[in-house]
Write an enzyme that holds these catalytic residues in place. Structure first.
Site, PDB file in Angstrom:
ATOM      1  N   ASP A 227     -13.836 -14.277 -12.239  1.00 40.86           N
ATOM      2  CA  ASP A 227     -12.029 -13.987 -11.903  1.00 40.86           C
ATOM      3  C   ASP A 227     -11.165 -12.565 -12.523  1.00 40.86           C
ATOM      4  O   ASP A 227     -11.156 -12.633 -13.693  1.00 40.86           O
ATOM      5  CB  ASP A 227     -11.947 -15.229 -12.627  1.00 40.86           C
ATOM      6  CG  ASP A 227     -10.210 -15.612 -12.404  1.00 40.86           C
ATOM      7  OD1 ASP A 227      -9.281 -14.471 -12.823  1.00 40.86           O
ATOM      8  OD2 ASP A 227     -10.063 -16.976 -13.314  1.00 40.86           O
ATOM      9  N   GLY A 228     -10.427 -12.290 -11.981  1.00 36.30           N
ATOM     10  CA  GLY A 228     -10.380 -10.862 -12.209  1.00 36.30           C
ATOM     11  C   GLY A 228      -9.277 -11.486 -13.450  1.00 36.30           C
ATOM     12  O   GLY A 228      -8.983 -10.394 -13.984  1.00 36.30           O
TER      13      GLY A 228
ATOM     14  N   GLU B 124     -13.554  -9.951  -6.769  1.00 35.12           N
ATOM     15  CA  GLU B 124     -12.892 -11.229  -5.796  1.00 35.12           C
ATOM     16  C   GLU B 124     -14.329 -11.850  -6.002  1.00 35.12           C
ATOM     17  O   GLU B 124     -15.568 -11.481  -6.065  1.00 35.12           O
ATOM     18  CB  GLU B 124     -13.948  -9.437  -4.762  1.00 35.12           C
ATOM     19  CG  GLU B 124     -13.733 -11.174  -3.289  1.00 35.12           C
ATOM     20  CD  GLU B 124     -12.520 -11.532  -3.926  1.00 35.12           C
ATOM     21  OE1 GLU B 124     -12.319 -12.561  -3.394  1.00 35.12           O
ATOM     22  OE2 GLU B 124     -10.559 -10.824  -3.264  1.00 35.12           O
TER      23      GLU B 124
ATOM     24  N   ASP C  80      -3.029  -9.385  -7.433  1.00 40.04           N
ATOM     25  CA  ASP C  80      -2.468  -9.518  -5.758  1.00 40.04           C
ATOM     26  C   ASP C  80      -3.167 -10.716  -5.711  1.00 40.04           C
ATOM     27  O   ASP C  80      -3.695 -10.373  -4.047  1.00 40.04           O
ATOM     28  CB  ASP C  80      -2.421  -8.461  -5.129  1.00 40.04           C
ATOM     29  CG  ASP C  80      -3.685  -7.859  -4.288  1.00 40.04           C
ATOM     30  OD1 ASP C  80      -4.752  -7.550  -5.494  1.00 40.04           O
ATOM     31  OD2 ASP C  80      -3.308  -7.365  -3.308  1.00 40.04           O
TER      32      ASP C  80
ATOM     33  N   HIS D 198      -8.063  -8.111  -7.356  1.00 36.83           N
ATOM     34  CA  HIS D 198      -8.179  -9.086  -6.344  1.00 36.83           C
ATOM     35  C   HIS D 198      -8.560  -8.879  -5.491  1.00 36.83           C
ATOM     36  O   HIS D 198      -8.066  -8.461  -4.190  1.00 36.83           O
ATOM     37  CB  HIS D 198      -7.102 -10.000  -5.915  1.00 36.83           C
ATOM     38  CG  HIS D 198      -6.860 -11.780  -6.897  1.00 36.83           C
ATOM     39  ND1 HIS D 198      -6.428 -11.037  -8.659  1.00 36.83           N
ATOM     40  CD2 HIS D 198      -7.597 -12.920  -7.296  1.00 36.83           C
ATOM     41  CE1 HIS D 198      -6.266 -12.027  -8.898  1.00 36.83           C
ATOM     42  NE2 HIS D 198      -6.577 -13.568  -8.208  1.00 36.83           N
TER      43      HIS D 198
ATOM     44  N   HIS E 103       0.869  -0.827  -0.092  1.00 36.02           N
ATOM     45  CA  HIS E 103       0.411  -0.027  -0.056  1.00 36.02           C
ATOM     46  C   HIS E 103       0.657   1.793  -0.066  1.00 36.02           C
ATOM     47  O   HIS E 103       0.256   2.505  -0.064  1.00 36.02           O
ATOM     48  CB  HIS E 103      -0.834   0.184   0.972  1.00 36.02           C
ATOM     49  CG  HIS E 103      -2.287  -1.076   1.251  1.00 36.02           C
ATOM     50  ND1 HIS E 103      -2.429  -2.084   2.708  1.00 36.02           N
ATOM     51  CD2 HIS E 103      -2.675  -1.576   0.171  1.00 36.02           C
ATOM     52  CE1 HIS E 103      -3.227  -2.772   1.314  1.00 36.02           C
ATOM     53  NE2 HIS E 103      -3.188  -2.724   0.134  1.00 36.02           N
TER      54      HIS E 103
ATOM     55  N   SER F  73      -6.881  -1.969  -0.847  1.00 30.40           N
ATOM     56  CA  SER F  73      -6.297  -1.501  -1.827  1.00 30.40           C
ATOM     57  C   SER F  73      -7.628  -0.535  -3.020  1.00 30.40           C
ATOM     58  O   SER F  73      -7.620   0.597  -3.398  1.00 30.40           O
ATOM     59  CB  SER F  73      -5.688  -2.283  -3.086  1.00 30.40           C
ATOM     60  OG  SER F  73      -4.447  -2.969  -2.720  1.00 30.40           O
TER      61      SER F  73
END
Length: 295
Positions: free
Chosen positions: A150-151, A122, A176, A42, A19, A102
């Site tokens: 699914d990202g 997510e 991530d 994610h 971050h 995030s």
């Protein structure tokens, strides 16, 4: 597949690195007026309670953000001060109950006048429900969208990004995953390769855990090779807090951030901040930090 919950790890040393790097990157990207499409592949739950059952059970924030709370002002270098100020903005004065993930960090910095947009993905059913509820409280309208997808796959439809009101295309993507499955390492590589093919000028941030697994050590090396092949600049930063002495310590002790098309301002900021983080968060053997770049 859905056993990982970031609530157990919120505010740990890996979040501090991720971050702090994210905020410094966002600050630079927003120097230009043109709007940006932000994507978090994610996203997790978005907000976390450090006084909740999950965080208190793991206690990882105690070796992360909470350990930085009492850092003297003269040791709070620019990027670290910005990070701590961001976390504090989600809490009452003197409190450390809430930690922003995030999605909320990005949303807090988004510019209404530039028409920035944030796309959140997510898959975990519980975290997706929490994320949706947390985002709804912002009343952000169409500027923030949440999807249970699914990202890795969803990202393909978003690149290249739409043309902004100024006629330019800009995008920043944070990738991530939990890396619970070793296939995540290969999916990250495939995803970055596809991203650069679809939109080569985007800024891409990849977080990964540094653990005793070949895939984890191969990931930054393979990303460097990929950047070299397509002639794109990169930056690789790591932070290791080392192993605690005198006890069973099996948790994550190191992580890395790999950026493609990073801001030129980021390397000096990290070179200034990471020694402070090592000194403040370091626990014992194996602690250290590094920042390297190329391209």
């Amino acid at each position: 597949m859905f056993s990982y919950r970031h609530a157990f790890h919120a505010g740990n040393h890996a979040d501090v690195l991720k971050h702090l790097t994210l905020i410094a990157t966002l600050r630079h990207l927003m120097h230009k007026d043109a709007g940006i499409q932000f994507v978090d592949t994610h996203a997790g739950a978005g907000l976390y309670r450090l006084d909740g059952d999950y965080a208190e059970k793991s206690g990882e924030a105690a070796d992360g953000v909470l350990k930085l709370k009492g850092l003297p002002a003269d040791e709070q270098v620019e990027a670290l001060k910005d990070y701590l100020s961001m976390v504090a903005s989600f809490n009452d004065k003197g409190s450390s109950r809430v930690y922003p993930g995030s999605p909320f960090i990005i949303q807090r910095l988004m510019r209404h006048e530039a028409r920035d947009r944030l796309k959140l993905f997510e898959l975990h059913p519980t975290d997706h429900k929490s994320l949706t509820g947390n985002i709804e409280q912002l009343e952000a309208g169409r500027t923030v969208s949440v999807a249970r997808q699914d990202g890795f796959e969803a990202l393909k439809a978003l690149l290249p990004p739409p043309v902004s009101s100024s006629g330019s295309r800009r995008s920043m993507v944070l990738i991530d995953p939990s890396y619970e499955l070793k296939t995540d390492y290969y999916r990250v590589l495939d995803c970055i390769q596809d991203c650069l093919r679809r939109f080569a000028t985007g800024t891409y941030l990849v977080w990964y855990p540094i653990i005793p697994r070949p895939e984890a050590h191969d990931l930054p090396r393979k990303l460097k090779t990929l950047c070299s092949q397509v002639k794109k600049p990169w930056l690789h930063a790591t932070l290791a807090i080392g192993r605690a002495t005198g006890g069973d310590d099996t948790g994550l002790s190191a992580s890395g951030m790999f950026l493609i098309n990073p801001p030129y301002t980021l390397k000096p900021l990290l070179n200034e901040a990471l020694p402070v983080l090592e000194k403040s968060l370091g626990r014992g053997p194996g602690q250290g930090w590094s920042v390297e770049s190329g391209g």
